[in-house]
Design a protein around this motif. Structure first.
Motif, PDB file in Angstrom:
ATOM      1  N   GLY A  51       7.647  -0.404  -6.380  1.00 34.32           N
ATOM      2  CA  GLY A  51       7.659  -1.871  -6.327  1.00 34.32           C
ATOM      3  C   GLY A  51       6.682  -2.376  -5.274  1.00 34.32           C
ATOM      4  O   GLY A  51       5.924  -3.318  -5.510  1.00 34.32           O
ATOM      5  N   HIS A  52       6.682  -1.736  -4.113  1.00 38.93           N
ATOM      6  CA  HIS A  52       5.748  -2.126  -3.044  1.00 38.93           C
ATOM      7  C   HIS A  52       4.299  -1.975  -3.530  1.00 38.93           C
ATOM      8  O   HIS A  52       3.480  -2.876  -3.366  1.00 38.93           O
ATOM      9  CB  HIS A  52       6.003  -1.269  -1.802  1.00 38.93           C
ATOM     10  CG  HIS A  52       4.939  -1.363  -0.757  1.00 38.93           C
ATOM     11  ND1 HIS A  52       4.681  -2.536  -0.064  1.00 38.93           N
ATOM     12  CD2 HIS A  52       4.043  -0.441  -0.296  1.00 38.93           C
ATOM     13  CE1 HIS A  52       3.666  -2.324   0.779  1.00 38.93           C
ATOM     14  NE2 HIS A  52       3.268  -1.064   0.658  1.00 38.93           N
ATOM     15  N   LEU A  53       3.997  -0.839  -4.147  1.00 46.08           N
ATOM     16  CA  LEU A  53       2.620  -0.591  -4.607  1.00 46.08           C
ATOM     17  C   LEU A  53       2.184  -1.651  -5.618  1.00 46.08           C
ATOM     18  O   LEU A  53       1.044  -2.126  -5.588  1.00 46.08           O
ATOM     19  CB  LEU A  53       2.509   0.817  -5.220  1.00 46.08           C
ATOM     20  CG  LEU A  53       2.807   1.984  -4.259  1.00 46.08           C
ATOM     21  CD1 LEU A  53       2.766   3.322  -4.998  1.00 46.08           C
ATOM     22  CD2 LEU A  53       1.825   1.994  -3.084  1.00 46.08           C
ATOM     23  N   PHE A  80      -2.536   3.158  -5.036  1.00 44.56           N
ATOM     24  CA  PHE A  80      -2.450   4.521  -4.496  1.00 44.56           C
ATOM     25  C   PHE A  80      -2.329   4.588  -2.970  1.00 44.56           C
ATOM     26  O   PHE A  80      -2.174   5.680  -2.433  1.00 44.56           O
ATOM     27  CB  PHE A  80      -3.673   5.335  -4.955  1.00 44.56           C
ATOM     28  CG  PHE A  80      -3.536   5.817  -6.377  1.00 44.56           C
ATOM     29  CD1 PHE A  80      -2.967   7.050  -6.657  1.00 44.56           C
ATOM     30  CD2 PHE A  80      -3.939   5.025  -7.436  1.00 44.56           C
ATOM     31  CE1 PHE A  80      -2.802   7.497  -7.966  1.00 44.56           C
ATOM     32  CE2 PHE A  80      -3.786   5.452  -8.758  1.00 44.56           C
ATOM     33  CZ  PHE A  80      -3.220   6.686  -9.020  1.00 44.56           C
ATOM     34  N   HIS A  81      -2.361   3.455  -2.271  1.00 44.78           N
ATOM     35  CA  HIS A  81      -2.511   3.542  -0.810  1.00 44.78           C
ATOM     36  C   HIS A  81      -1.339   4.247  -0.115  1.00 44.78           C
ATOM     37  O   HIS A  81      -1.516   4.845   0.936  1.00 44.78           O
ATOM     38  CB  HIS A  81      -2.769   2.158  -0.191  1.00 44.78           C
ATOM     39  CG  HIS A  81      -1.552   1.316  -0.020  1.00 44.78           C
ATOM     40  ND1 HIS A  81      -0.966   0.620  -1.052  1.00 44.78           N
ATOM     41  CD2 HIS A  81      -0.781   1.072   1.074  1.00 44.78           C
ATOM     42  CE1 HIS A  81       0.097  -0.022  -0.602  1.00 44.78           C
ATOM     43  NE2 HIS A  81       0.245   0.239   0.682  1.00 44.78           N
ATOM     44  N   ASP A  82      -0.148   4.199  -0.714  1.00 45.33           N
ATOM     45  CA  ASP A  82       1.015   4.888  -0.121  1.00 45.33           C
ATOM     46  C   ASP A  82       1.527   6.008  -1.031  1.00 45.33           C
ATOM     47  O   ASP A  82       2.677   6.439  -0.885  1.00 45.33           O
ATOM     48  CB  ASP A  82       2.172   3.895   0.090  1.00 45.33           C
ATOM     49  CG  ASP A  82       2.009   3.031   1.335  1.00 45.33           C
ATOM     50  OD1 ASP A  82       1.319   3.465   2.270  1.00 45.33           O
ATOM     51  OD2 ASP A  82       2.575   1.913   1.366  1.00 45.33           O
ATOM     52  N   ALA A  83       0.702   6.441  -1.969  1.00 46.04           N
ATOM     53  CA  ALA A  83       1.172   7.405  -2.982  1.00 46.04           C
ATOM     54  C   ALA A  83       1.604   8.737  -2.367  1.00 46.04           C
ATOM     55  O   ALA A  83       2.366   9.490  -2.968  1.00 46.04           O
ATOM     56  CB  ALA A  83       0.089   7.635  -4.037  1.00 46.04           C
ATOM     57  N   ALA A 147      -3.522  -7.216   1.698  1.00 50.51           N
ATOM     58  CA  ALA A 147      -2.559  -7.175   0.583  1.00 50.51           C
ATOM     59  C   ALA A 147      -1.306  -6.410   1.003  1.00 50.51           C
ATOM     60  O   ALA A 147      -0.178  -6.829   0.731  1.00 50.51           O
ATOM     61  CB  ALA A 147      -3.209  -6.523  -0.635  1.00 50.51           C
ATOM     62  N   ASP A 148      -1.493  -5.297   1.710  1.00 52.62           N
ATOM     63  CA  ASP A 148      -0.363  -4.471   2.170  1.00 52.62           C
ATOM     64  C   ASP A 148       0.547  -5.298   3.084  1.00 52.62           C
ATOM     65  O   ASP A 148       1.775  -5.229   2.999  1.00 52.62           O
ATOM     66  CB  ASP A 148      -0.927  -3.254   2.930  1.00 52.62           C
ATOM     67  CG  ASP A 148       0.123  -2.171   3.155  1.00 52.62           C
ATOM     68  OD1 ASP A 148       1.149  -2.160   2.449  1.00 52.62           O
ATOM     69  OD2 ASP A 148      -0.104  -1.320   4.045  1.00 52.62           O
ATOM     70  N   ASN A 149      -0.071  -6.099   3.930  1.00 60.83           N
ATOM     71  CA  ASN A 149       0.725  -6.882   4.890  1.00 60.83           C
ATOM     72  C   ASN A 149       1.334  -8.147   4.294  1.00 60.83           C
ATOM     73  O   ASN A 149       2.335  -8.636   4.798  1.00 60.83           O
ATOM     74  CB  ASN A 149      -0.123  -7.187   6.120  1.00 60.83           C
ATOM     75  CG  ASN A 149      -0.235  -5.942   6.986  1.00 60.83           C
ATOM     76  OD1 ASN A 149       0.757  -5.452   7.501  1.00 60.83           O
ATOM     77  ND2 ASN A 149      -1.427  -5.380   7.088  1.00 60.83           N
TER      78      ASN A 149
END
Ligand code: FE2
Ligand code: ZN
Length: 295
Positions: A51-53, A80-83, A147-149
């Motif tokens: 969901g976060h991704l 993919f940043h936290d994959a 985007a992540d933040n």
């Protein structure tokens, strides 16, 4: 099937913005849910990380379009940043940074999906630059960072805060209320924590929702005689903290800020706070990353 329960496996995911990423997105979903399930040791396949991704991907595409960055690269980087976060069902185990594992997953799945080498390289670089202060940021990594933040901002950020507290086994407790300090302090500095113009203006707008929500929430708790709190401002280095403090301890004595200090952590400078009662042993401890100013 090894006894694993499939939950809404067909339609539970947000669509991708760049349709050519759809098959890759589907494979990533399966991989992420499997890894997170292994980490949580649950037969249910959780959607917390996926969901976060997906939310970060939606923000990344929006920011990319406004900032003149390739939206396909932005979406791929976000997805993919936290994959690598729960690699092999573990979290932060061994000495391989999770970004390295994220890139390995990207290369493997994107390769199978026929993504060009050039795109995969650019996206890998952006993921590596995300939280590495030693190298400069490209427009793509700035979009990814913002985007992540944004997923932690505004009412969405508040929703995520409650979900995370719940997953850690915490209900609406005094500790949880006290930790709203972190959300309120981050909201205060929304305008300095985002690289892109679009990210910054979205963040500032959302921070007003956070501030309003927390104040309203604390008002309700006070009016209904559940928790009485006050907000105190305390400076540590160049940051003013918005301390959410309980007015009194369960023993009736007042709660005070007792200790405040910073420590260098692996990923950030950590601010440590200890609030407590001078009469009994009641203590509330908070530690969080000092807001990182990028502008
Ligand atoms: Fe993230
Ligand atoms: Zn006490």
């Amino acid at each position: 099937m090894n006894g694993r329960k499939k939950t809404n496996a067909k339609n539970s995911y947000a669509p991708v913005s760049n349709v050519e990423l759809a098959p890759l997105h589907k494979k990533l979903c399966q991989y992420i849910r499997m890894e997170e399930a292994a980490y949580n040791e649950t037969p249910l396949e959780p959607d917390t990380l996926m969901g976060h991704l997906e939310r970060v991907a939606a923000y990344a595409v929006r920011l990319a379009v406004n900032e003149g960055v390739d939206p396909l690269r932005a979406e791929l980087a976000a997805l993919f940043h936290d994959a690598g976060k729960f690699h092999g069902g573990t979290y932060h185990e061994g000495n391989k940074p999770e970004e390295i594992r994220s890139i390995e997953v990207l290369k493997e799945l994107a390769g199978e999906n026929g993504q060009s080498r050039e795109v995969v390289e650019d996206v890998s670089d952006a993921i590596l630059q995300l939280y590495n202060d030693d190298c400069g940021k490209t427009p793509l990594s700035m979009v990814l960072f913002d985007a992540d933040n944004l997923d932690k901002m505004g009412l969405l950020g508040i929703a995520n805060y409650f979900i995370k507290s719940g997953l850690r086994g915490q209900g609406l407790t005094a500790e949880m209320i006290t930790k709203l300090t972190v959300e309120l302090t981050y909201a205060r500095y929304a305008g300095r924590r985002f690289y892109t113009k679009t990210g910054r203006s979205l963040a500032v707008k959302k921070s007003l929702d956070t501030i309003r929500f927390i104040h309203d929430f604390l008002d309700v708790l006070r009016e209904d005689c559940i928790f009485d709190t006050r907000i105190e401002h305390v400076q540590v280095s160049d940051v003013v903290l918005e301390l959410v403090m309980l007015s009194s301890c369960h023993c009736g004595a007042p709660i005070h800020l007792q200790r405040i200090w910073t420590e260098e952590g692996v990923k950030c400078t950590q601010i440590h706070l200890e609030m407590g009662c001078r009469v009994c042993e009641n203590r509330y401890k908070i530690k969080f990353c000092r807001p990182m100013f990028v502008v």
